[in-house]
Scaffold this active site. Structure first.
Site, short mmCIF file in Angstrom:
data_model
loop_
_atom_site.label_atom_id
_atom_site.label_comp_id
_atom_site.label_asym_id
_atom_site.label_seq_id
_atom_site.Cartn_x
_atom_site.Cartn_y
_atom_site.Cartn_z
N GLY A 11 0.81 -1.21 0.00
CA GLY A 11 0.00 0.00 0.00
C GLY A 11 0.85 1.26 0.00
O GLY A 11 0.54 2.23 -0.70
N ARG A 12 1.92 1.25 0.77
CA ARG A 12 2.78 2.44 0.83
C ARG A 12 3.55 2.62 -0.47
O ARG A 12 3.78 3.75 -0.90
CB ARG A 12 3.71 2.32 2.04
CG ARG A 12 2.95 2.52 3.34
CD ARG A 12 3.68 2.05 4.58
NE ARG A 12 2.82 2.26 5.75
CZ ARG A 12 3.01 1.71 6.94
NH1 ARG A 12 4.06 0.90 7.13
NH2 ARG A 12 2.19 1.95 7.94
N TYR A 44 -3.22 8.70 5.36
CA TYR A 44 -3.64 7.30 5.40
C TYR A 44 -2.52 6.33 5.04
O TYR A 44 -1.48 6.71 4.54
CB TYR A 44 -4.89 7.06 4.56
CG TYR A 44 -4.86 7.33 3.07
CD1 TYR A 44 -3.69 7.50 2.36
CD2 TYR A 44 -6.07 7.38 2.36
CE1 TYR A 44 -3.71 7.70 1.00
CE2 TYR A 44 -6.10 7.59 1.00
CZ TYR A 44 -4.91 7.74 0.32
OH TYR A 44 -4.94 7.94 -1.03
N GLU A 45 -2.77 5.07 5.40
CA GLU A 45 -1.78 4.00 5.27
C GLU A 45 -0.49 4.34 6.02
O GLU A 45 0.62 4.04 5.56
CB GLU A 45 -1.54 3.65 3.80
CG GLU A 45 -2.82 3.15 3.14
CD GLU A 45 -2.59 2.49 1.80
OE1 GLU A 45 -1.52 1.92 1.59
OE2 GLU A 45 -3.52 2.54 0.98
N GLY A 46 -0.68 4.97 7.17
CA GLY A 46 0.44 5.37 8.01
C GLY A 46 0.77 6.83 7.79
O GLY A 46 1.24 7.21 6.72
#
Length: 384
Positions: free
Chosen positions: A243-244, A363-365
């Site tokens: 995802g990142r 988002y996603e960290g």
């Protein structure tokens, strides 16, 4: 490292670029204004096979390499980050996890229909009170006497939430902490499962973003990812690596769109008797954007290269995500500045780029979480 694309990768990027320019970009501003889901792009993603790009050929997918996936995401991000989000969640956050950690039965059930786009997927990790602190989520999955699980959970900010046919949901099956969290593949038509669309977002306004509500949702033991309890956070972290990398690629695409738009506008508009591109401070905006674009692209391609070679790319993905997301906000802000007053109205895309880029640092960290991850890797000292 050879930084050149193979002939196949170069040809693939050109195909995607043409499709994005024909189908995605022309509708992006209108969809943004109207908060309209890009249905025509979704249909195109199905027809082109892009929704199954990285799924194994044995399941009907394209079996593409990681860099081809990054090229796809970058081009989609350049055209419209809302369309990109459909693919990166479907493939990067869910299909990849099923392929790595699912049982043979789960792979056979879900991957073929995901490869064609017959079934879209969403990723249910974040809760209203637990975003960065996912290891302490409160949604529960209680095992019943017949081996089934009863899930009660609330998930927030879920991309593809109202259009997905399957949700990868993390819920607590054991005690406190991350080891008590398991992952489930939940068909969204299951009784008790509802998805409520979220409106009024600052950016990604045509993206399907929802709150998921699971009230006494009962699933069989075949829904437990990998058939093993306690692997939910491991599955989530595995997904977030991809995802990142996806977010970094998408932000690279946004930066490319910003640079292209800035060049087109500043080489046409005149002020003080010459093209504004001739003014040194405008050239500074262009140069800064171009340099950071190259850096973001190289960091993202490095993630893909590490993954292709079977090496750990989680830290590289955190670095790429941190740099590319923050740089995309700067690039979009530069784009608004280059447009002047016209950058502040939605007749031009500059404002959309800024709004779409801004959420990527969250988002996603968040950027702060990425810094903690990188700092821990450097020092061996946990900040958590």
């Amino acid at each position: 490292m050879d930084l050149s694309l193979s002939p196949e990768q170069d040809a693939f990027r050109k195909v995607v670029r043409v499709w994005v320019d024909d189908v995605v970009t022309p509708r992006a501003l209108t969809n943004d204004r109207e908060e309209r889901f890009p249905q025509e792009a979704l249909e195109g993603l199905k027809e082109t096979g892009f929704l199954g790009l990285t799924i194994g050929e044995e399941y009907g997918g394209g079996g593409a390499d990681p860099l081809s996936y990054v090229l796809l995401i970058e081009e989609l991000g350049r055209g419209d980050a809302n369309v990109r989000s459909i693919v990166s969640v479907h493939l990067g956050l869910v299909a990849g996890v099923i392929e790595r950690m699912g049982t043979d039965e789960q792979k056979r059930r879900w991957l073929p229909v995901m490869a064609t786009g017959e079934v879209l997927a969403c990723f249910g990790l974040t809760e209203p009170d637990h975003g960065s602190d996912a290891g302490n989520l409160t949604g529960t999955a209680v095992r019943q006497d017949d081996g089934s699980y009863k899930i009660n959970a609330r998930k927030i900010f879920i991309t593809n939430g109202t259009i997905a046919g399957v949700a990868l949901v993390m819920a607590r099956t054991g005690g406190a902490g991350s080891r008590g969290v398991s992952a489930f593949l939940v068909p969204t038509e299951t009784p008790g499962f509802t998805a409520n669309k979220i409106h009024g977002k600052l950016g990604l306004r045509s993206c399907d973003t929802a709150e998921l509500v699971l009230d006494d949702v009962v699933v069989g033991p075949e829904a437990l990812l990998g058939g093993v309890e306690g692997n939910g956070i491991r599955a989530a972290l595995s997904a977030l690596g991809d995802g990142r990398m996806s977010i970094a690629a998408s932000c690279t695409g946004i930066m490319q769109a910003c640079l292209d738009s800035m060049i087109e506008y500043t080489t046409q508009r005149e002020q003080f008797g010459k093209k504004i591109a001739a003014h040194q401070l405008i050239q500074e905006l262009l140069a800064d954007t171009a340099v950071q674009l190259d850096a973001a692209r190289l960091m993202t391609w490095r993630c893909a290269d590490l993954k292709a070679r079977g090496e750990d790319y989680a830290l590289a993905a955190s670095k790429a995500k941190l740099f590319a997301t923050e740089a995309s906000v700067v690039a979009a802000n530069n784009c608004v500045q280059a447009y002047g007053g016209y950058g502040y109205i939605d007749e031009y895309p500059a404002g959309k780029y800024l709004r779409d880029a801004r959420v990527t640092t969250l988002y996603e960290g968040t950027s702060q979480i990425q810094k903690l991850i990188i700092g821990r890797a450097l020092t061996g000292v946990s900040a958590f």
